[in-house]
Design a protein around this motif. Sequence first.
Motif, PDB file in Angstrom:
ATOM      1  N   LEU A 221      26.275  20.630  61.660  1.00 26.33           N
ATOM      2  CA  LEU A 221      26.377  19.447  60.212  1.00 26.33           C
ATOM      3  C   LEU A 221      26.584  17.800  61.500  1.00 26.33           C
ATOM      4  O   LEU A 221      26.313  16.741  60.027  1.00 26.33           O
ATOM      5  N   THR A 222      26.722  18.014  62.704  1.00 27.82           N
ATOM      6  CA  THR A 222      25.998  17.094  63.076  1.00 27.82           C
ATOM      7  C   THR A 222      24.819  16.370  62.727  1.00 27.82           C
ATOM      8  O   THR A 222      24.403  15.368  63.222  1.00 27.82           O
ATOM      9  N   MET A 223      24.087  17.359  63.075  1.00 28.01           N
ATOM     10  CA  MET A 223      22.551  17.254  63.268  1.00 28.01           C
ATOM     11  C   MET A 223      22.408  17.509  61.499  1.00 28.01           C
ATOM     12  O   MET A 223      21.371  15.243  61.823  1.00 28.01           O
ATOM     13  N   ILE A 224      22.851  16.949  60.830  1.00 28.93           N
ATOM     14  CA  ILE A 224      22.424  16.447  59.094  1.00 28.93           C
ATOM     15  C   ILE A 224      23.170  15.486  58.854  1.00 28.93           C
ATOM     16  O   ILE A 224      22.088  14.213  58.722  1.00 28.93           O
ATOM     17  N   LEU A 225      24.495  14.869  59.728  1.00 27.44           N
ATOM     18  CA  LEU A 225      24.703  13.380  59.505  1.00 27.44           C
ATOM     19  C   LEU A 225      24.134  12.523  60.429  1.00 27.44           C
ATOM     20  O   LEU A 225      23.797  11.609  59.705  1.00 27.44           O
ATOM     21  N   ASN A 226      23.803  12.853  61.225  1.00 23.93           N
ATOM     22  CA  ASN A 226      22.499  12.006  62.391  1.00 23.93           C
ATOM     23  C   ASN A 226      21.195  11.804  61.853  1.00 23.93           C
ATOM     24  O   ASN A 226      20.828  10.748  62.178  1.00 23.93           O
ATOM     25  N   GLY A 227      21.009  12.566  60.271  1.00 18.30           N
ATOM     26  CA  GLY A 227      19.601  12.362  59.879  1.00 18.30           C
ATOM     27  C   GLY A 227      20.436  11.776  58.736  1.00 18.30           C
ATOM     28  O   GLY A 227      18.921  10.587  58.252  1.00 18.30           O
ATOM     29  N   ILE A 228      21.022  11.542  58.216  1.00 23.33           N
ATOM     30  CA  ILE A 228      21.604  10.749  57.037  1.00 23.33           C
ATOM     31  C   ILE A 228      21.886   9.259  57.770  1.00 23.33           C
ATOM     32  O   ILE A 228      21.210   8.158  57.412  1.00 23.33           O
ATOM     33  N   ARG A 229      21.932   9.047  59.101  1.00 22.83           N
ATOM     34  CA  ARG A 229      22.836   7.665  59.517  1.00 22.83           C
ATOM     35  C   ARG A 229      21.575   7.012  59.884  1.00 22.83           C
ATOM     36  O   ARG A 229      21.237   6.338  60.248  1.00 22.83           O
ATOM     37  N   ASP A 230      20.282   7.772  60.475  1.00 19.99           N
ATOM     38  CA  ASP A 230      18.826   7.664  60.908  1.00 19.99           C
ATOM     39  C   ASP A 230      18.558   7.155  60.099  1.00 19.99           C
ATOM     40  O   ASP A 230      17.715   5.834  59.848  1.00 19.99           O
ATOM     41  N   LYS A 231      18.617   7.123  58.602  1.00 17.36           N
ATOM     42  CA  LYS A 231      17.631   6.921  57.303  1.00 17.36           C
ATOM     43  C   LYS A 231      19.268   5.843  57.104  1.00 17.36           C
ATOM     44  O   LYS A 231      17.950   4.939  56.209  1.00 17.36           O
ATOM     45  N   ASN A 232      19.769   5.994  57.049  1.00 18.00           N
ATOM     46  CA  ASN A 232      20.736   4.239  56.302  1.00 18.00           C
ATOM     47  C   ASN A 232      22.256   3.849  57.534  1.00 18.00           C
ATOM     48  O   ASN A 232      22.624   4.385  57.642  1.00 18.00           O
ATOM     49  N   PRO A 233      20.752   3.273  58.851  1.00 16.42           N
ATOM     50  CA  PRO A 233      21.575   2.386  59.728  1.00 16.42           C
ATOM     51  C   PRO A 233      22.521   1.925  59.552  1.00 16.42           C
ATOM     52  O   PRO A 233      23.834   1.394  60.260  1.00 16.42           O
ATOM     53  N   GLY A 234      22.690   0.738  58.585  1.00  9.18           N
ATOM     54  CA  GLY A 234      23.007  -0.045  58.016  1.00  9.18           C
ATOM     55  C   GLY A 234      24.639  -0.056  57.469  1.00  9.18           C
ATOM     56  O   GLY A 234      24.476  -1.064  57.091  1.00  9.18           O
ATOM     57  N   THR A 235      24.771   1.399  56.627  1.00  8.38           N
ATOM     58  CA  THR A 235      25.491   1.395  55.681  1.00  8.38           C
ATOM     59  C   THR A 235      27.126   1.384  56.493  1.00  8.38           C
ATOM     60  O   THR A 235      26.987   1.387  56.911  1.00  8.38           O
ATOM     61  N   ALA A 236      27.989   1.364  55.297  1.00  7.93           N
ATOM     62  CA  ALA A 236      29.156   1.579  55.405  1.00  7.93           C
ATOM     63  C   ALA A 236      29.862   3.071  56.561  1.00  7.93           C
ATOM     64  O   ALA A 236      30.313   2.277  56.947  1.00  7.93           O
ATOM     65  N   TRP A 237      28.991   3.606  55.519  1.00  4.12           N
ATOM     66  CA  TRP A 237      29.604   4.770  56.434  1.00  4.12           C
ATOM     67  C   TRP A 237      29.238   5.047  57.330  1.00  4.12           C
ATOM     68  O   TRP A 237      29.586   5.636  58.714  1.00  4.12           O
ATOM     69  N   SER A 238      28.159   4.740  58.551  1.00  2.00           N
ATOM     70  CA  SER A 238      27.181   4.705  59.270  1.00  2.00           C
ATOM     71  C   SER A 238      28.453   3.972  60.227  1.00  2.00           C
ATOM     72  O   SER A 238      28.262   4.033  61.706  1.00  2.00           O
ATOM     73  N   LYS A 239      28.348   2.556  60.282  1.00  5.71           N
ATOM     74  CA  LYS A 239      29.788   2.286  60.802  1.00  5.71           C
ATOM     75  C   LYS A 239      30.902   2.070  60.385  1.00  5.71           C
ATOM     76  O   LYS A 239      32.088   1.854  62.033  1.00  5.71           O
TER      77      LYS A 239
END
Length: 558
Positions: A221-239
């Motif tokens: 699950l952490t690897m999946i979330l890391n992929g999502i955050r890598d593609k969208n680094p500036g989103t509110a979810w990443s922050k």
Amino acid sequence: MANKSQSFLPYHEPDIITILTQSSLLLILNIVNTIFDKLVFCGLLGQVFIGVAWGTPGGKWLDHGVEDVIVQLGYLGLILLVYEGGLDTNFHSLKANLSLSAAVALTGVGFPMALSFILISLVNGTPLQAFAAGAALCSTSLGTTFTVLSTSGLSSTRLGTVLSSAAMMDDVIGLVMVQVISNLGKSSNSFSAITVVRPLAVSFGFAILVPLICLYIVKPLTMILNGIRDKNPGTAWSKYCQRFSTSCTLHTLILIGLVTSATYTGTSNLFAAYLAGASISWWDSEVPHVKTNEPTNDEAAHNGQHVAVLNTGIETYYKFYATPVQRILKPFFFASIGFAIPITDMFRGEVVWRGIVYTILMLFAKLVTGLWLIRLDITFPKVRLPKSVRTLATTPAACLRWMYGQSKKTDQNPAPRSDPHELQNKANVTPRGTQEQLPQIDTSLTSIQAAGMFPAPPKIKKPVSLYPAAILGTAMTARGEIGFLVASLAETTGLFKSSSEPSNGSSEIYLVVTWAIVLCTIIGPLSVGTLVKRIKRLQVEKVRSSGMGDPLGIWGVN
């Protein structure tokens, strides 16, 4: 008398006596802790003595209701102390020393249980009473252990990892014994295997299930979330994932969830708290995380290690939990240990000397655990066999080589290796007239070994000192909360009572066991503090004199 149907608790201003008593308790607990930490690295002893003085065993300055609240708040502090110990777990060191920790834990359980059967002749006890006493003395106080490690700065060292892991295993066994003693007290005439097997099986199940969930569910699950955050680094979810409040919420939910599930399934909630901290530490150090614009560990990235998460478990703990635990909850926990010491009943002559004898045995039973850290440099003398004996021993092998045609290959070899024993043998039979050539022969033998033809066996390093073994043995002696819990449970359920003793007083075996728990809880941290103080001084001298080695050797490495 309050009305039982009352739907609220009326607010009353506490009187000045209550304010002064409770505020003085909290202030003195912290003052004494600071003084003892500066002197001998074990402020918890002073807090135990203050609990004796303020509580029921001493001045009785606190109501029973207040003492109950302090015990409950202190237990919250104990859970957070064990959780902090899990956060400090070094997984690289834990994996390397897991078998050693298990050996230390088994030694620390087996010796107290075996030596406790001397109570059969010492106080005319029964085998069941001796078993209950051994169950009380086989555990190691986790609160004391983690407090001593954090105060001395040894938490993240190899020694601290071995000690905390062994203490946790001892504590799990001790808490299993709590359930065993409780079940035995309910039906002291019968002994069922389920009484022992169920708590142990549940604890073992937690120890297996939690790592499997971390490895096969949390990490993917952490690897999946890391992929999502890598593609969208500036989103509110990443922050949002980078905030301390998010880390605090997730870590608290993990802690509460594991503690609650462990309690309802019948295992130790302290063991669950340790697993919660250890699993968070594993996620911080062993799972890759998303690179951010925040400053990270450049050295770890250069070495190819995982990028560290910003808001680690230990950082979150120190930001949100450390101050209330250090100033309020931990002092209350050690003061609550003082509440459980029946100081007024312990000074009868026959109880005192029997308690001291039993204490010596229980100190020895835990000190022997330090032997696992002693590495002896045993050098056996070299045995030189005569040439005739060596020839006789190698004749069957030579015959087999000749039968299979290997002798021709051996004859065609232009540069056969010489046997160093033959070289030494020739050197020993050199005629008298050529004795001056002996140094040359020795030199050539040394050069042959240096060339790699006959490498010399590696020499085992002698132990730098006995300080690691002494620290491990003395730190394991403190029994603390689990010892008092098991002993009190055995007393209240009637296991320690005999037919010849009055029903309104404490039983003699309970007082003897309490003597051992109290003295071990005092002597252990005091000895560790003295040793750590000595080691700190030696380490300062090492900085000044580069020729000295670290007194802890490899056990002081993080």
